[in-house]
Design a protein around this motif. Structure first.
Motif, PDB file in Angstrom:
ATOM      1  N   UNK A   5      66.527-101.513  13.837  1.00 32.93           N
ATOM      2  CA  UNK A   5      67.776-101.333  14.570  1.00 32.93           C
ATOM      3  C   UNK A   5      68.426-100.005  14.218  1.00 32.93           C
ATOM      4  N   UNK A   6      68.393 -99.641  12.936  1.00 33.81           N
ATOM      5  CA  UNK A   6      68.949 -98.359  12.516  1.00 33.81           C
ATOM      6  C   UNK A   6      68.198 -97.201  13.162  1.00 33.81           C
ATOM      7  N   UNK A   7      66.876 -97.338  13.322  1.00 27.10           N
ATOM      8  CA  UNK A   7      66.089 -96.285  13.957  1.00 27.10           C
ATOM      9  C   UNK A   7      66.331 -96.245  15.459  1.00 27.10           C
ATOM     10  N   UNK A   8      66.603 -97.392  16.056  1.00 32.26           N
ATOM     11  CA  UNK A   8      66.765 -97.461  17.504  1.00 32.26           C
ATOM     12  C   UNK A   8      68.130 -96.971  17.972  1.00 32.26           C
ATOM     13  N   UNK A   9      69.146 -97.089  17.142  1.00 33.60           N
ATOM     14  CA  UNK A   9      70.495 -96.720  17.563  1.00 33.60           C
ATOM     15  C   UNK A   9      70.619 -95.255  17.975  1.00 33.60           C
ATOM     16  N   UNK A  10      70.107 -94.269  17.196  1.00 29.94           N
ATOM     17  CA  UNK A  10      70.201 -92.880  17.672  1.00 29.94           C
ATOM     18  C   UNK A  10      69.470 -92.660  18.983  1.00 29.94           C
ATOM     19  N   UNK A  11      68.321 -93.304  19.159  1.00 26.63           N
ATOM     20  CA  UNK A  11      67.588 -93.157  20.414  1.00 26.63           C
ATOM     21  C   UNK A  11      68.365 -93.763  21.574  1.00 26.63           C
ATOM     22  N   UNK A  12      69.026 -94.885  21.314  1.00 25.73           N
ATOM     23  CA  UNK A  12      69.822 -95.503  22.371  1.00 25.73           C
ATOM     24  C   UNK A  12      70.984 -94.602  22.768  1.00 25.73           C
ATOM     25  N   UNK A  13      71.644 -94.004  21.791  1.00 29.33           N
ATOM     26  CA  UNK A  13      72.746 -93.088  22.103  1.00 29.33           C
ATOM     27  C   UNK A  13      72.241 -91.892  22.899  1.00 29.33           C
ATOM     28  N   UNK A  14      71.070 -91.376  22.498  1.00 32.09           N
ATOM     29  CA  UNK A  14      70.506 -90.232  23.206  1.00 32.09           C
ATOM     30  C   UNK A  14      70.113 -90.613  24.630  1.00 32.09           C
ATOM     31  N   UNK A  15      69.515 -91.798  24.808  1.00 34.29           N
ATOM     32  CA  UNK A  15      69.135 -92.248  26.155  1.00 34.29           C
ATOM     33  C   UNK A  15      70.360 -92.419  27.042  1.00 34.29           C
ATOM     34  N   UNK A  16      71.449 -92.959  26.483  1.00 27.98           N
ATOM     35  CA  UNK A  16      72.679 -93.114  27.250  1.00 27.98           C
ATOM     36  C   UNK A  16      73.256 -91.756  27.650  1.00 27.98           C
ATOM     37  N   UNK A  17      73.205 -90.798  26.723  1.00 30.61           N
ATOM     38  CA  UNK A  17      73.705 -89.459  27.042  1.00 30.61           C
ATOM     39  C   UNK A  17      72.843 -88.792  28.107  1.00 30.61           C
ATOM     40  N   UNK A  18      71.526 -88.969  28.033  1.00 27.57           N
ATOM     41  CA  UNK A  18      70.638 -88.396  29.055  1.00 27.57           C
ATOM     42  C   UNK A  18      70.940 -88.995  30.423  1.00 27.57           C
ATOM     43  N   UNK A  19      71.191 -90.325  30.466  1.00 30.72           N
ATOM     44  CA  UNK A  19      71.519 -90.968  31.736  1.00 30.72           C
ATOM     45  C   UNK A  19      72.833 -90.422  32.305  1.00 30.72           C
ATOM     46  N   UNK A  20      73.835 -90.250  31.457  1.00 34.98           N
ATOM     47  CA  UNK A  20      75.106 -89.674  31.918  1.00 34.98           C
ATOM     48  C   UNK A  20      74.905 -88.245  32.404  1.00 34.98           C
ATOM     49  N   UNK A  21      74.108 -87.482  31.693  1.00 31.05           N
ATOM     50  CA  UNK A  21      73.852 -86.098  32.083  1.00 31.05           C
ATOM     51  C   UNK A  21      73.127 -86.044  33.429  1.00 31.05           C
ATOM     52  N   UNK A  22      72.180 -86.984  33.638  1.00 27.81           N
ATOM     53  CA  UNK A  22      71.467 -87.025  34.903  1.00 27.81           C
ATOM     54  C   UNK A  22      72.363 -87.379  36.071  1.00 27.81           C
ATOM     55  N   UNK A  23      73.425 -88.163  35.827  1.00 30.50           N
ATOM     56  CA  UNK A  23      74.366 -88.526  36.890  1.00 30.50           C
ATOM     57  C   UNK A  23      75.460 -87.482  37.089  1.00 30.50           C
TER      58      UNK A  23
END
Length: 439
Positions: free
Chosen positions: A166-184
């Motif tokens: 979970x600790x490893x996944x959290x930064x990736x999740x934040x990055x994926x969310x930011x990429x999605x916002x950037x794409x929109x």
């Protein structure tokens, strides 16, 4: 429908649980096997030691009594057990190991079942059978205390491993969310640089890219806004002078040209605007009805506009954003499409949809990609009439800024359709206090 196994955390959790389960099962099996072999070796060593001790006792001190559980039996006695061969049991393995430790020709047998276990040994040089007690060889129990300990260890190991995943996944999740916002096209705050080195490097590169893109967009917006703003004053003076012309035909032509240039300047300003829409959220269905009525009243020669509004009162969008989207799409359908123009809304399992469709010739498949690019006019002959090639680009930017997605295509071979989808989480919600005040 989201499947947990599709996420990074789900796959890491499955991998961790599988590896821990396999390692614990293998360790437990090896432990049971090793414990069984150790018990057998210990019993063999003990039995051979006792037999040798009795033989030495008989040889050197025959007048001394033997221990209570050790005795000598005459070969002709009826108590001598029969030879048992052929079965593949731990006891037979035990007998084979004892024979291997004895001189060749030694007879080795087990006592009668149902009594305390004994070992009967007689070498060719022995006058009597030597009977010694042996350690009971119990088969491994199906469930023992080791299972409990392994279960406890496995549980804590899984919890620790899942926490690490979970600790490893959290930064990736934040990055994926930011990429999605950037794409929109939505504002993206800097993503915290956490996790392993490679992930920190990736996040750092993404933050730098967002900053560079934002700086470029800001420079372009400032340039467009500045040019458009500087043009508004001379255009106003030009229109005023045109109104003062005596010749009606020339005056009307100049006024139309000034109006077209003014419309282009206004499109520039809308496209260059990069701030969030803070206007009040309105019901899309009701606002669509108002816009269509106003459009019919103002544009007398416009194409017929039909409505099919089924989204319901829960579909809300900022008023300014919705007005700009509808005005650009209706103007585009009026200029390039054919009647009737259909304005429709709906509620689906994924969110709300808003679509505008005309019944014209549509757009060629090879031109669909370029249709929404800024300053691109698919028909070079349409250089005037106030069209700057920004209408669809403005719509795309407004839709993405509102958290939605759009799809541009020819619908059923009957004209162009712009389909906009807004997920439920992107739609503004009515303030509960406002609702209570109105109720």
């Amino acid at each position: 429908m989201r499947r947990p196994i599709d996420s990074l955390f789900g796959r890491l959790a499955l991998l961790v649980v599988g590896v821990l389960l396999l390692s614990h099962f293998a360790g437990y099996a090896l432990f049971r096997l090793e414990r069984s072999q150790f018990q057998n070796r210990y019993a063999v060593e003990e039995a051979t030691f006792l037999v040798d001790a009795v033989r030495q006792h008989v040889l050197h001190t025959p007048d001394q009594p033997l221990p209570s559980r050790v005795r000598l039996v005459d070969p002709s006695s009826k108590d001598v057990p029969a030879l048992q061969e052929g079965s593949n049991t731990p006891l037979n393995h035990f007998l084979e190991d004892v024979r291997d430790r004895m001189p060749p020709g030694t007879q080795v047998r087990l006592g009668e079942p149902g009594k305390p276990p004994t070992l009967w040994v007689r070498q060719p040089s022995d006058a009597d059978w030597i009977v010694v007690p042996v350690q009971p060889l119990r088969p491994p129990r199906s469930v023992d205390r080791m299972v409990l300990w392994l279960t406890i260890i496995f549980t804590f190991a899984v919890m620790a491993a899942l926490f690490a995943a979970w600790q490893l996944q959290q930064p990736l999740r934040s990055l994926a969310s930011a990429v999605a916002r950037f794409g929109r096209g939505q504002p993206v705050p800097p993503v915290p640089e956490r996790g392993p080195r490679e992930l920190r490097q990736l996040t750092h590169g993404f933050n730098q890219m967002v900053q560079e893109v934002a700086r470029t967009e800001n420079d372009r917006a400032v340039m467009l806004a500045g040019v458009a703003h500087d043009l508004k004053t001379p255009l106003a003076r030009l229109r005023l002078r045109a109104e003062m012309m005596d010749e009606v035909k020339v005056r009307d032509g100049v006024v139309r040209d000034v109006d077209s240039m003014t419309h282009i300047v206004e499109q520039f300003l809308v496209f260059a605007h990069d701030g969030a829409d803070r206007s009040e959220a309105v019901e899309v269905d009701a606002q669509c009805e108002r816009v269509v009525r106003s459009y019919r009243a103002v544009a007398a020669g416009a194409a017929t506009v039909l409505t099919d509004l089924k989204a319901g009162p829960g579909f809300l969008l900022p008023a300014a954003t919705l007005d700009r989207i509808l005005s650009n799409l209706l103007d585009n359908a009026h200029a390039y499409g054919a009647p009737p123009v259909v304005l429709a809304t709906a509620r689906t399992s994924a969110g709300y949809t808003l679509s505008v469709q005309d019944n014209g010739g549509g757009i060629a498949a090879q031109d669909l990609i370029n249709a929404s690019r800024p300053f691109v006019r698919l028909d070079p002959a349409r250089g005037g009439n106030g069209h700057s090639g920004l209408g669809l680009a403005i719509v795309e930017r407004l839709v993405r800024r509102a958290g939605g997605e759009w799809e541009l295509g020819n619908h059923g071979g009957r004209g162009l359709r712009v389909l906009m989808t807004f997920p439920f989480e992107a739609v503004p919600r009515v303030n509960s206090m406002s609702e209570s005040a109105w109720s």
